[in-house]
Design a protein around this motif. Structure first.
Motif, PDB file in Angstrom:
ATOM      1  N   LEU A 187      -2.638 -13.441 -61.726  1.00 57.54           N
ATOM      2  CA  LEU A 187      -3.672 -13.024 -60.770  1.00 57.54           C
ATOM      3  C   LEU A 187      -3.674 -14.027 -59.622  1.00 57.54           C
ATOM      4  N   CYS A 188      -3.772 -13.516 -58.407  1.00 58.68           N
ATOM      5  CA  CYS A 188      -3.838 -14.375 -57.217  1.00 58.68           C
ATOM      6  C   CYS A 188      -5.203 -14.160 -56.583  1.00 58.68           C
ATOM      7  N   HIS A 189      -5.641 -15.148 -55.820  1.00 58.86           N
ATOM      8  CA  HIS A 189      -6.947 -15.023 -55.169  1.00 58.86           C
ATOM      9  C   HIS A 189      -7.001 -13.791 -54.250  1.00 58.86           C
ATOM     10  N   THR A 190      -5.849 -13.376 -53.731  1.00 65.24           N
ATOM     11  CA  THR A 190      -5.839 -12.216 -52.826  1.00 65.24           C
ATOM     12  C   THR A 190      -6.194 -10.925 -53.571  1.00 65.24           C
ATOM     13  N   ASP A 191      -5.865 -10.844 -54.868  1.00 62.12           N
ATOM     14  CA  ASP A 191      -6.288  -9.673 -55.659  1.00 62.12           C
ATOM     15  C   ASP A 191      -7.817  -9.620 -55.705  1.00 62.12           C
ATOM     16  N   GLY A 197      -2.648  -6.224 -58.040  1.00 66.50           N
ATOM     17  CA  GLY A 197      -1.620  -7.068 -58.670  1.00 66.50           C
ATOM     18  C   GLY A 197      -0.357  -7.168 -57.824  1.00 66.50           C
ATOM     19  N   HIS A 198       0.106  -8.434 -57.617  1.00 64.60           N
ATOM     20  CA  HIS A 198       1.301  -8.602 -56.779  1.00 64.60           C
ATOM     21  C   HIS A 198       2.118  -9.844 -57.143  1.00 64.60           C
ATOM     22  N   GLU A 199       1.796 -10.490 -58.292  1.00 63.36           N
ATOM     23  CA  GLU A 199       2.531 -11.714 -58.663  1.00 63.36           C
ATOM     24  C   GLU A 199       3.068 -11.477 -60.077  1.00 63.36           C
ATOM     25  N   ALA A 200       4.288 -10.944 -60.182  1.00 63.14           N
ATOM     26  CA  ALA A 200       4.718 -10.407 -61.484  1.00 63.14           C
ATOM     27  C   ALA A 200       6.230 -10.455 -61.654  1.00 63.14           C
ATOM     28  N   GLY A 232       6.350 -14.717 -57.434  1.00 61.83           N
ATOM     29  CA  GLY A 232       6.048 -13.531 -56.620  1.00 61.83           C
ATOM     30  C   GLY A 232       5.037 -13.791 -55.529  1.00 61.83           C
ATOM     31  N   CYS A 233       4.312 -14.939 -55.605  1.00 66.24           N
ATOM     32  CA  CYS A 233       3.362 -15.183 -54.511  1.00 66.24           C
ATOM     33  C   CYS A 233       2.970 -16.648 -54.289  1.00 66.24           C
ATOM     34  N   GLY A 234       2.043 -17.168 -55.095  1.00 66.86           N
ATOM     35  CA  GLY A 234       1.354 -18.417 -54.737  1.00 66.86           C
ATOM     36  C   GLY A 234       2.234 -19.634 -54.561  1.00 66.86           C
TER      37      GLY A 234
HETATM   38 ZN   LIG Z   1      -0.970 -13.692 -53.734  1.00 69.46          ZN
END
Ligand SMILES: [Zn+2]
Ligand SMILES: NC(=O)C1=CN([C@@H]2O[C@H](COP(=O)(O)OP(=O)(O)OC[C@H]3O[C@@H](n4cnc5c(N)ncnc54)[C@H](O)[C@@H]3O)[C@@H](O)[C@H]2O)C=CC1
Ligand SMILES: N[C@@H](CCC(=O)N[C@@H](CSC=O)C(=O)NCC(=O)O)C(=O)O
Ligand SMILES: [Zn+2]
Length: 379
Positions: free
Chosen positions: A46-50, A68-71, A176-178
């Motif tokens: 989970l990212c803060h952007t979710d 969801g986008h960090e997977a 995938g993101c952070g």
């Molecule tokens: Zn993110």
């Protein structure tokens, strides 16, 4: 494979409305169309952007949706014309696409890609401007072109990076993101040089990755700023050399930093999403050359401001998306760097839960001790 070309019914966490608990539903996931890839998601963080979009403050937020986008996961099937991945490939979905053909991709000036952004911004696939998700016939919007809070998702082929199959998916999902965002903000966007003085506002995953990037770039001082003093102990392990809690000072934080750095820092990074802090981050930069990078995402209606004199006198204000990394080209490279122990990933994972526990995972996110919580999606 038996599921290819078929609708798959699987579990997904649906955000029916802003701020209402996510509901685990049986979701129908349509087969991928031309230029699309259906991915079995194994692990998602989970990212803060979710949380930001779920809160209803994202002007692009649409409901019902699957966030969801960090997977990380495995390709289940591909649509017509997809050549760069095939069933069985290990992949990381990329919310920042890379088509290698559009004006943005060819510019050599940005990692932003224009090919599918108009569709992903309104929660649909480019081919037919429709969603591949439904619950009992009701369409559910995609999110950021990734929608990883689902056991299966459909992404554009330009939004998926094929990675080393030896890489542990329960760890590299964070790429995938952070983590790339923080590292890339330093390496690609700011291009921090050896000996620089760096200030990092906000010591969550993104801010800690900025600190890690600054340390590897050879920064001489890395000043962490957070309203939670407990963050300093953890932050030291990521390279933070000094800590300031703005609440411990009567003066504005930018003045405190300027006083402690002989006129200001060389580089600052805002990793919170607070427009007042963005101003402080710019104004704590050294006259003549200090550069401030906005990483945090601020809510709809929020605007930044400063005296133009701050820029006239040589400070530079920039922003970064996914740390300036070209996703399909560079995510596999980041995975290799992790495999070679050149970048941290495990250290950002403080909690592991399962998909049905996703609401608890969001609660944890708002507690100081949580950096990243990874959900096992098929348990
Ligand atoms: Zn993110
Ligand atoms: N530009 C991009 O591509 C990306 C942007 N983001 C954004 O980056 C931001 C940070 O993300 P995470 O690290 O996951 O968030 P986080 O919530 O884990 O970390 C934020 C930190 O800021 C601190 N903080 C809050 N208010 C503060 C204040 N007024 N002064 C000082 N510290 C304060 C908190 O105590 C916390 O330690 C979010 O806005 C997120 O949406 C995240 C990923 C990619
Ligand atoms: N929809 C939001 C935009 C949020 C945003 O800026 N997203 C970042 C990634 S944040 C990841 O956790 C980004 O890459 N932006 C570039 C893009 O093309 O979206 C809003 O409108 O506020
Ligand atoms: Zn492109």
């Amino acid at each position: 494979m038996a599921t290819q070309g078929q609708v798959i019914t699987c579990k997904a966490a649906v955000a029916w409305e802003a701020n209402k608990p996510l509901v685990i539903e049986d979701v129908q996931v349509a087969p991928p169309q031309a230029g699309e890839v259906r991915v079995k998601i194994l692990f998602t963080a989970l990212c803060h952007t979710d949380a930001y979009t779920w809160s209803g403050k994202d002007p692009e937020g649409l409901f019902p949706c699957i966030l969801g986008h960090e997977a990380a996961g495995v390709v289940e099937s591909v649509g017509e014309g997809v050549t760069e991945v095939q069933p069985g490939d290990h992949v990381i979905p990329c919310y920042q696409a890379e088509c290698r053909e559009c004006k943005f991709c060819k510019s050599g000036k940005t990692n932003l890609c224009g090919k599918v952004r108009a569709a992903t911004g309104v929660g649909v696939m480019m081919n037919d401007r429709k969603s591949r998700f439904s619950v009992n016939g009701k369409p559910i919007y995609h999110f950021m072109g990734t929608s990883t809070f689902s056991q299966y998702t459909v992404v554009h082929d330009v939004s998926v990076a094929k990675i080393n199959p030896q890489a542990p998916l329960e760890k590299v999902c964070l790429l995938g993101c952070g983590v790339p965002t923080g590292l890339g903000a330093v390496w690609n966007t700011a291009k921090v040089e050896e000996g620089s003085i760096v200030a990092v506002f906000g010591l969550g995953t993104v801010g800690l990755a900025v600190a890690e990037g600054a340390k590897t770039a050879g920064a001489s001082r890395i000043i962490g700023i957070d309203i939670d003093s407990k963050k300093y102990d953890v932050a030291k392990n990521f390279g933070v050399t000094e800590f300031i809690n703005p609440k411990d000072h009567d003066k504005p934080i930018q003045q405190v930093i300027v006083d402690q750095t002989d006129g200001g820092v060389d580089y600052s990074f805002e990793c919170i999403g607070n427009v007042s802090v963005m101003r402080a981050a710019l104004e704590c930069c050294h006259k003549g050359w200090g550069t401030s990078v906005i990483v945090g995402v601020a809510a709809s209606g929020q605007e930044i401001s400063t005296r133009p004199f701050q820029l006239v006198t040589g400070r530079v204000w920039k922003g970064t998306a996914f740390g300036g990394f070209k996703s399909r080209s560079q995510v596999p490279w980041l995975v290799e760097k992790y495999m070679n122990k050149e970048i941290k990933v495990d250290e950002y994972i403080t909690h592991s839960l399962t998909l049905p526990e996703i609401n608890k995972a969001f609660d944890l996110m708002h507690e100081g001790g949580c950096l990243r919580c990874v959900l096992s999606v098929h348990e």
